[in-house]
Design a protein around this motif. Structure first.
Motif, PDB file in Angstrom:
ATOM      1  N   CYS A  56       0.799  -1.230   0.000  1.00 59.83           N
ATOM      2  CA  CYS A  56       0.000   0.000   0.000  1.00 59.83           C
ATOM      3  C   CYS A  56       0.829   1.276   0.000  1.00 59.83           C
ATOM      4  CB  CYS A  56      -0.953   0.000   1.208  1.00 59.83           C
ATOM      5  SG  CYS A  56      -0.118   0.204   2.796  1.00 59.83           S
ATOM      6  N   GLY A  57       2.133   1.179   0.275  1.00 63.05           N
ATOM      7  CA  GLY A  57       2.982   2.360   0.299  1.00 63.05           C
ATOM      8  C   GLY A  57       3.036   3.052   1.642  1.00 63.05           C
ATOM      9  N   GLY A  58       2.276   2.572   2.610  1.00 62.21           N
ATOM     10  CA  GLY A  58       2.282   3.171   3.938  1.00 62.21           C
ATOM     11  C   GLY A  58       3.527   2.812   4.723  1.00 62.21           C
ATOM     12  N   GLY A  59       3.614   3.383   5.915  1.00 63.78           N
ATOM     13  CA  GLY A  59       4.721   3.078   6.814  1.00 63.78           C
ATOM     14  C   GLY A  59       4.317   1.979   7.790  1.00 63.78           C
ATOM     15  N   PHE A  60       5.247   1.585   8.628  1.00 66.71           N
ATOM     16  CA  PHE A  60       5.017   0.509   9.580  1.00 66.71           C
ATOM     17  C   PHE A  60       5.150   0.990  11.014  1.00 66.71           C
ATOM     18  CE2 PHE A  60       6.374  -1.746   5.773  1.00 66.71           C
ATOM     19  CZ  PHE A  60       5.460  -2.790   5.718  1.00 66.71           C
ATOM     20  N   VAL A  61       4.456   0.308  11.903  1.00 65.93           N
ATOM     21  CA  VAL A  61       4.581   0.507  13.344  1.00 65.93           C
ATOM     22  C   VAL A  61       4.674  -0.871  13.991  1.00 65.93           C
ATOM     23  CG1 VAL A  61       3.295   2.688  13.372  1.00 65.93           C
ATOM     24  CG2 VAL A  61       2.074   0.544  13.721  1.00 65.93           C
ATOM     25  N   ALA A  62       5.148  -0.880  15.243  1.00 67.02           N
ATOM     26  CA  ALA A  62       5.197  -2.144  15.978  1.00 67.02           C
ATOM     27  C   ALA A  62       3.773  -2.653  16.183  1.00 67.02           C
ATOM     28  CB  ALA A  62       5.875  -1.938  17.319  1.00 67.02           C
ATOM     29  N   ARG A  63       3.573  -3.945  15.954  1.00 71.31           N
ATOM     30  CA  ARG A  63       2.244  -4.538  16.164  1.00 71.31           C
ATOM     31  C   ARG A  63       1.999  -4.669  17.660  1.00 71.31           C
ATOM     32  NH1 ARG A  63       1.507 -10.527  14.130  1.00 71.31           N
ATOM     33  NH2 ARG A  63       2.617 -10.913  16.067  1.00 71.31           N
TER      34      ARG A  63
END
Length: 102
Positions: free
Chosen positions: A47-54
């Protein structure tokens, strides 16, 4: 409710529900921290978004039945290795756009 997917979509590393290594985007695409940092450059290939800790779902019922036993993690593996060259081009197109503005 988060699915808590069981593994990294790229390398297929196991990411159990309590894993501190799991990273997700806003669509719950799930990758390990190593792949996010070394292969994906904090750009979701889907999707092109960024990531965060789950977040970690509590293993014990501490209040109101909101725990892993009542809401188990997904067992559906989504192993879709990323083509590093194609992703590098995609990532380059977004390098000047911070994750919160994508």
């Amino acid at each position: 409710m988060l699915e808590l997917r069981p593994s990294c979509e790229h390398c297929n590393k196991a990411l159990p529900p309590a894993s501190a290594e799991a990273r997700i985007c806003s669509f719950e695409c799930t990758f390990c921290a190593t792949c996010v940092d070394t292969v994906l450059g904090n750009v979701c290939p889907n999707c092109g978004g960024g990531f965060v800790a789950r977040p970690v779902r509590p293993a014990q019922d501490r209040q109101g039945g909101n725990f892993l036993g009542r809401y188990p993690a997904s067992t559906t593996v989504r192993h879709r290795p990323v083509d590093p060259a194609a992703h590098a081009a995609f990532r380059a197109s977004l390098e000047d756009v911070p994750p919160d503005a994508r």
